[in-house]
Design an enzyme around this catalytic site. Structure first.
Site, mmCIF file in Angstrom:
data_model
loop_
_atom_site.group_PDB
_atom_site.id
_atom_site.type_symbol
_atom_site.label_atom_id
_atom_site.label_comp_id
_atom_site.label_asym_id
_atom_site.label_seq_id
_atom_site.Cartn_x
_atom_site.Cartn_y
_atom_site.Cartn_z
ATOM 1 N N LYS A 145 0.838 -1.202 0.000
ATOM 2 C CA LYS A 145 0.000 0.000 0.000
ATOM 3 C C LYS A 145 0.870 1.248 0.000
ATOM 4 O O LYS A 145 0.608 2.209 -0.720
ATOM 5 C CB LYS A 145 -0.942 -0.018 1.221
ATOM 6 C CG LYS A 145 -2.049 -1.069 1.103
ATOM 7 C CD LYS A 145 -2.819 -1.307 2.400
ATOM 8 C CE LYS A 145 -3.747 -2.506 2.238
ATOM 9 N NZ LYS A 145 -4.528 -2.836 3.430
ATOM 10 N N ASP A 167 -11.117 2.482 3.849
ATOM 11 C CA ASP A 167 -11.538 1.081 3.713
ATOM 12 C C ASP A 167 -13.052 0.961 3.532
ATOM 13 O O ASP A 167 -13.549 -0.108 3.148
ATOM 14 C CB ASP A 167 -11.179 0.297 4.984
ATOM 15 C CG ASP A 167 -9.834 -0.408 4.886
ATOM 16 O OD1 ASP A 167 -9.472 -0.830 3.773
ATOM 17 O OD2 ASP A 167 -9.177 -0.544 5.925
ATOM 18 N N GLN A 224 -4.801 -1.673 9.570
ATOM 19 C CA GLN A 224 -4.660 -3.000 8.956
ATOM 20 C C GLN A 224 -5.222 -4.070 9.888
ATOM 21 O O GLN A 224 -4.908 -4.103 11.076
ATOM 22 C CB GLN A 224 -3.177 -3.271 8.641
ATOM 23 C CG GLN A 224 -2.915 -4.542 7.853
ATOM 24 C CD GLN A 224 -3.514 -4.517 6.443
ATOM 25 O OE1 GLN A 224 -3.628 -3.472 5.810
ATOM 26 N NE2 GLN A 224 -3.896 -5.672 5.946
HETATM 27 N N1 GUN Z 1 -6.804 -7.096 6.052
HETATM 28 C C1 GUN Z 1 -7.094 -7.856 4.961
HETATM 29 N N2 GUN Z 1 -7.710 -7.091 4.033
HETATM 30 C C2 GUN Z 1 -7.817 -5.852 4.545
HETATM 31 C C3 GUN Z 1 -8.369 -4.634 4.055
HETATM 32 O O1 GUN Z 1 -8.906 -4.526 2.953
HETATM 33 N N3 GUN Z 1 -8.281 -3.567 4.898
HETATM 34 C C4 GUN Z 1 -7.720 -3.646 6.122
HETATM 35 N N4 GUN Z 1 -7.696 -2.546 6.860
HETATM 36 N N5 GUN Z 1 -7.200 -4.758 6.610
HETATM 37 C C5 GUN Z 1 -7.251 -5.853 5.814
#
Ligand code: GUN
Length: 273
Positions: free
Chosen positions: A48, A115, A92
């Site tokens: 990211k 998100d 995350q």
């Molecule tokens: N863990 C696995 N996929 C995601 C996601 O799309 N966002 C976040 N914040 N954590 C994750």
């Protein structure tokens, strides 16, 4: 059979996001919070950060050890909510067990919730209002289907999995696009019969579940799963070699949904409210 090339399509989207970011009066600033030392989470967070740099979005990763208290994490988020320089906040997941994930997600300002996981954004999606952000993975999947002009309106869509991150928002977003949606999960009876009805099959289970002869001929199969098999090779929910010959379209793992999720997240992170 046509391969849904998430790698190629994600590059196009990232180019578009980059062009848009360069016109913005304010540089977006994404803050990613990583708690603990889950190896997969670390890889995702690094990806990211790299993607943000590529498109001109400022990014900061806040790393905290697994022992951080819920209260301290809430304080960090509160400060980020109030920081005008910060336009996006992503915590995350998963979080350590002693931290209430829902409480943390709820504390993020909906206008910075890249998100799309906060109750306000999820609720808006569910009742047909415009959320500030759509969840990145389902949004990325729809971008991929749209790129290949796969009809969604009136299609029979089957979603395997009902997580808050993929399955549930995927079903809502397909419904919004006027698909007829079936959600299957571990308690569903006759999953194979339901899979057979799908014009569009989205599998987000995390184990090998879609096998030879299960899918409808010429259907579109999207594989969200990503894990390592017994030989350490990255693989998805779908037995690609056996299933792909009967598909109209299929996404590979890796190189399908993964890069689309990142591009879709960058699209979200480029939005400044
Ligand atoms: N863990 C696995 N996929 C995601 C996601 O799309 N966002 C976040 N914040 N954590 C994750």
């Amino acid at each position: 059979m046509i391969l849904l090339d998430g790698k190629a399509v994600s590059q196009k989207i990232l180019e578009r996001v980059k062009a848009k970011v360069s016109t913005l009066a304010k540089v977006p600033h994404l803050v990613v919070i990583l708690v603990g030392d889950d190896a997969a989470s670390r890889v995702y967070v690094n990806n990211k950060k790299k993607a943000a740099e590529k498109v001109g979005i400022k990014s900061t990763v806040i790393e905290k050890n697994a022992g951080i208290s819920e209260e301290d994490l809430l304080t960090i988020i509160k400060d980020l909510n109030n920081d005008e320089d910060v336009t996006g906040i992503l915590v995350q997941l998963p979080l350590p067990e002693h931290i209430d994930k829902n409480k943390i997600v709820e504390s993020i300002s909906p206008k910075k919730d890249v998100d799309g996981f906060t109750p306000e954004n999820v609720g808006k999606l569910a009742i047909g209002l415009e959320p500030y952000f759509y969840p990145a993975t389902p949004q990325g999947i729809l971008m991929l289907l749209d790129e290949y002009k796969i009809p969604i309106e009136g299609a029979d869509a089957v979603v395997l999995g009902r997580s808050n991150i993929v399955g549930k928002p995927m079903a809502q977003m397909l419904l919004r696009r006027n698909a007829t949606v079936t959600i299957c999960h571990s308690y569903t009876k006759g999953v194979e019969d339901k899979i057979k009805t799908a014009d569009i099959l989205i599998s987000a289970v995390g184990k090998k579940i879609v096998r030879c002869k299960m899918v409808r001929n010429n259907s579109c199969v999207v594989d969200v799963g990503i894990f390592r098999d017994a030989n350490g090779k990255l693989t998805g929910d779908v037995d690609f070699d056996f299933v792909s010959p009967s598909c109209g379209y299929i996404s590979p793992v890796p190189g399908g949904v993964g890069p689309m999720t990142i591009a879709s997240l960058m699209y979200n992170a480029s939005k400044v409210y």
